[in-house]
Write an enzyme that holds these catalytic residues in place. Structure first.
Site, mmCIF file in Angstrom:
data_model
loop_
_atom_site.group_PDB
_atom_site.id
_atom_site.type_symbol
_atom_site.label_atom_id
_atom_site.label_comp_id
_atom_site.label_asym_id
_atom_site.label_seq_id
_atom_site.Cartn_x
_atom_site.Cartn_y
_atom_site.Cartn_z
ATOM 1 N N LYS A 52 0.843 -1.195 0.000
ATOM 2 C CA LYS A 52 0.000 0.000 0.000
ATOM 3 C C LYS A 52 0.881 1.249 0.000
ATOM 4 O O LYS A 52 0.628 2.211 -0.729
ATOM 5 C CB LYS A 52 -0.923 0.004 1.231
ATOM 6 C CG LYS A 52 -2.081 -0.976 1.101
ATOM 7 C CD LYS A 52 -2.804 -1.209 2.421
ATOM 8 C CE LYS A 52 -3.899 -2.255 2.239
ATOM 9 N NZ LYS A 52 -4.533 -2.657 3.503
ATOM 10 N N GLN A 96 -4.800 -1.218 9.743
ATOM 11 C CA GLN A 96 -4.722 -2.556 9.132
ATOM 12 C C GLN A 96 -5.324 -3.595 10.070
ATOM 13 O O GLN A 96 -4.933 -3.695 11.234
ATOM 14 C CB GLN A 96 -3.245 -2.877 8.813
ATOM 15 C CG GLN A 96 -3.025 -4.200 8.102
ATOM 16 C CD GLN A 96 -3.614 -4.235 6.701
ATOM 17 O OE1 GLN A 96 -3.513 -3.271 5.940
ATOM 18 N NE2 GLN A 96 -4.243 -5.339 6.347
ATOM 19 N N ASP A 119 -11.224 2.996 4.403
ATOM 20 C CA ASP A 119 -11.644 1.590 4.304
ATOM 21 C C ASP A 119 -13.160 1.463 4.190
ATOM 22 O O ASP A 119 -13.679 0.373 3.930
ATOM 23 C CB ASP A 119 -11.166 0.837 5.562
ATOM 24 C CG ASP A 119 -10.241 -0.311 5.228
ATOM 25 O OD1 ASP A 119 -10.073 -0.598 4.027
ATOM 26 O OD2 ASP A 119 -9.693 -0.926 6.159
#
Ligand code: NAP
Length: 280
Positions: A52, A96, A119
């Site tokens: 990422k 994460q 997200d």
């Protein structure tokens, strides 16, 4: 038969995003910023975060990874999120997952400002998606959606079956396809006859976590099959779809690896840019 090349599609998307970032830089004299919080040293999470960060730098975003040991206190993480929420140079925040057991996932997700929730997991963004309002859409379903639309731009009236009902995948994917006027079925571990549900589908999206669960004789001729699953086996990484069997019947299929995964990362960058644009 179309073997969907997720790497190529993601590269094209990243190139478009790179152009967009340089235009935004000219217009605002600043670039979107992505902050990723990584807790612990689980190998898959470390790899995802590294990929990422690399992709974010490539398209010209400002990116940072904040690392904590898996013994970090929940309070420390929540305070950090608060600091990032208030930092005008940060457009998007991602924590994460999975998190260590002593940290409450829901508290963490809800702490992220909905306007920086790249997200798309904050309840506000989940609500926005199901209401058809503007907001962040979870990266993996967004990537799957873009791949499906490339294969078939008119999904009206198509029957779509989600295998798996996680917030991250199945449920969000169902909302996106519903907005495209598909007739959507969401299946899960208690579904009585998964094979017959799948057999009716023009579009199958599998996000389960069981290697090669979906067999060739579960798929209607000419269906579009999107394999979200990433399963480590003795034979390497495989998806939730029996690739060799389904390849013979589907109209289009994503491979694992090289299908949905690269699109997920590209969509994270896309979401960061969208958050930046909305806040400016
Ligand atoms: P999850 O939260 O564990 O959800 C799995 C879903 O599958 C649940 O809804 C579960 O049903 C359902 N399920 C389990 N066994 C089933 C069965 N036999 N028949 C039908 N449904 C069944 O997993 P997730 O986070 O959505 O991830 C799913 C997979 O996608 C994993 O392999 C993960 O590694 C992968 N993934 C890939 C990407 C990517 O970028 N490619 C991103 C995220 C995740 P219940 O709700 O009834 O338990």
């Amino acid at each position: 038969m179309i073997l969907i090349d997720g790497k190529k599609e993601a590269k094209e998307l990243r190139e478009d995003l790179k152009t967009e970032v340089s235009e935004l830089k000219k217009k605002y004299n600043k670039v979107p910023g992505l902050s990723v919080i990584l807790i612990g040293d689980m190998a898959p999470s470390q790899i995802y975060v590294r990929n990422k960060e690399k992709a974010a730098n490539e398209v010209g975003l400002k990116s940072e990874v904040i690392k904590y040991p898996d013994t970090v206190e929940e309070k420390t993480v929540l305070e950090k999120i608060e600091e990032l929420n208030n930092d005008i140079t940060v457009s998007g925040i991602l924590v994460q997952l999975p998190l260590p057991k002593h940290i409450d996932k829901q508290k963490v997700i809800e702490k992220i400002s909905p306007s920086k929730d790249v997200d798309g997991l904050h309840p506000m963004n989940v609500g926005n998606l199901s209401s058809g309002y503007q907001g962040s859409i979870p990266c993996t379903p967004l990537g799957c959606y873009l791949l499906i639309k490339k294969i078939d731009s008119n999904l009206k009236g198509k029957k779509a079956v989600m295998v798996g009902r996680s917030n991250l995948n199945g449920k969000a994917m169902a909302q996106l396809l519903l907005q495209e006027d598909c007739t959507v079925t969401i299946t899960h571990s208690k579904t009585k006859d998964l094979k017959s549900e799948c057999l009716q589908a023009d579009i199958v999206v599998a996000a389960v976590g069981i290697p090669e669960l979906i067999k060739g004789d579960w798929i209607k001729q000419n269906a579009i099959v999107i394999d979200v699953g990433i399963n480590k086996t003795e034979n390497g990484l495989v998806g939730d779809v029996d690739f060799d069997e389904v390849l013979k019947v589907a109209k289009a299929l994503t491979p694992v690896p090289g299908g949905v995964g690269p699109m997920t990362i590209a969509c994270l960058l896309k979401n960061t840019i969208e958050c930046f644009k909305r806040s400016n």
